[in-house]
Design a protein around this motif. Structure first.
Motif, short mmCIF file in Angstrom:
data_model
loop_
_atom_site.label_atom_id
_atom_site.label_comp_id
_atom_site.label_asym_id
_atom_site.label_seq_id
_atom_site.Cartn_x
_atom_site.Cartn_y
_atom_site.Cartn_z
N THR A 1 0.98 -1.25 -0.29
CA THR A 1 -0.05 0.05 0.07
C THR A 1 1.04 1.33 -0.25
O THR A 1 1.89 1.48 0.95
N GLU B 1 2.76 4.49 -2.88
CA GLU B 1 3.04 5.16 -4.08
C GLU B 1 4.55 4.92 -4.33
O GLU B 1 5.55 4.77 -3.63
N ASP C 1 -2.67 -0.43 -4.27
CA ASP C 1 -4.11 -0.27 -3.28
C ASP C 1 -4.17 -1.65 -2.79
O ASP C 1 -4.97 -2.39 -3.39
N GLY D 1 -5.11 -4.26 -8.04
CA GLY D 1 -4.82 -3.12 -7.08
C GLY D 1 -3.80 -2.30 -7.49
O GLY D 1 -3.30 -1.16 -6.74
#
Length: 409
Positions: free
Chosen positions: A161, A163, A222, A202
């Motif tokens: 999770t 960036e 995600d 995700g």
């Protein structure tokens, strides 16, 4: 062979590569769309066996072609000769090759047999696009500060999770080497490298509008599921994977820069020898001749540092981190100077869209930032120097003190 002189085989190979890049690769590069992966170009690099050379001797998946590669044109020095020669004639081909190497090298060096079979083979052939996903919005130069979280999701799986940002070949790559934090608060010791296919649920990507002819994007994770089968190397040892890869490619980033500098220098020699000005040729002006001499001297000095660093890597010398940092720093800063000087000597024509120097002027800036900015390289160099000094002092034999007191009666 020394690090300071190329043998006839290497010289001939460099000339062959320049011709190949000019005749076979440049036409494909010119058909590409800026900001997009040029898959025909990457496939051509694979068909010509140039991608295969990136991984010669790495892992257990070496092909017959890679094993047959001449020692004189293999290893880190061979990679530098390859990148410099391609960059001189076609920077797009050089960049496409380098990005494949950066993204897939962790798979070659640390991947399992299954990972290498599934992903390395097509990457070497140019059929699968690789990407190296290390940088984040808050962790660029300070790679150990990355925050992409890998939360445990069972005994042998995690959910990613967070960036990644400024990732070359994103969001068009077919797979990513992703570095995530598996142990919070552990710094560099809590990072794991994962091989993540682009179609994993995700995972999404967004292109960034950058000063770059190749795609650069951001990735969003995600709750992306990864398992033990996706780990490259060992859990919590991913920072080693990243640094080993960067140490291998840093000298050759310098080679890319030297190739651009050499192209700018050649263009300047031709221009100043032909251009009429002030009753003669530009080259007859002392100020111009001295500038060209300075450009040539700096380019050759940078080339020698790159070759020395690459040769040291191939010999397994212990100071490769310092040598690689010095080579990248010297070469990228030199290329910036040489290309800028070339533009100045050409005048306004060099700033016209489509001119070689206009292209190089845009290309030359980024290498001073990626794979460790110049400031990071200076930090590495200083750290290594002081560490060596401390080691020398601790190893020095102690000298008995001499008493100056008068002996007692």
């Amino acid at each position: 062979m020394t690090a300071f002189s190329l043998n006839p085989e290497q010289i001939a190979w460099c000339a062959e590569l320049r011709t190949l890049a000019d005749k076979r690769l440049r036409p494909l590069a010119e058909k590409g769309e800026p900001g997009r992966v040029n898959r025909p170009l990457v496939e051509a690099l694979g068909e010509l066996g140039l991608l295969d050379r990136l991984f010669a001797g790495e892992g257990a998946a070496g092909s017959t072609a890679s094993r047959a590669t001449s020692h004189a044109t293999s290893g880190a020095l061979g990679l530098c000769l390859l990148r410099e020669s391609l960059a001189h004639a076609c920077t797009e081909a050089e960049t496409a090759l380098a990005l494949q190497g950066l993204g897939a090298h962790p798979v070659a060096a640390y991947g399992s047999a299954r990972q290498r079979e599934q992903w390395l083979a097509p990457a070497r052939a140019g059929r699968a696009i690789a990407a190296f996903a290390l940088s984040e919005p808050g962790a660029g130069s300070d790679a150990a500060a990355l925050a992409l979280a890998a939360a445990p999701d069972g005994p042998s799986s995690w959910r990613l999770t967070g960036e990644k940002c400024w990732i070359s070949n994103a969001p068009e790559a077919d797979f990513y080497t992703v570095f995530a934090r598996t142990t919070p608060g552990a710094g560099a010791r809590g990072v794991t490298a994962f091989l993540v296919p682009a179609d994993r649920a995700g995972l999404t990507g967004t292109p960034l509008d950058m000063l770059s002819p190749h795609p650069i994007g951001a990735l969003a994770f995600d709750g992306v599921t990864v398992t033990a089968d996706d780990v490259l190397g060992e859990p919590d040892r991913g920072f080693r994977v990243a640094m080993t890869t960067l140490n291998r490619f840093r000298p050759s980033v310098g080679a890319f820069a030297v190739g651009m500098a050499a192209a700018a220098l050649d263009a300047t020699l031709a221009h100043t020898a032909e251009r009429d000005a002030f009753g003669g040729k530009l080259k007859d002006l002392q100020a111009v001749a001295h500038q060209v001499a300075e450009m040539a001297t700096r380019t050759e000095a940078a080339r020698l540092m790159v070759h020395a660093a690459a040769a040291a890597y191939d010999r397994g010398e212990p100071d490769i981190a310092q040598r690689a940092a010095m080579a990248k720093l010297m070469a990228t800063e030199t290329a910036q100077y040489v290309v800028d000087a070339a533009v100045q000597l050409h005048g306004a024509r060099a700033l016209q869209r489509g001119h070689l120097l206009e292209h190089l002027y845009r290309e030359v800036r980024a290498p001073r930032i990626y794979e460790g900015a110049s400031e990071v390289q200076r930090t590495i160099i200083a750290k290594e120097l002081y560490a060596a000094q401390a080691a020398t002092e601790s190893a020095a034999p102690s000298v008995p003190s001499v008493s100056h007191e008068e002996p007692s009666a």
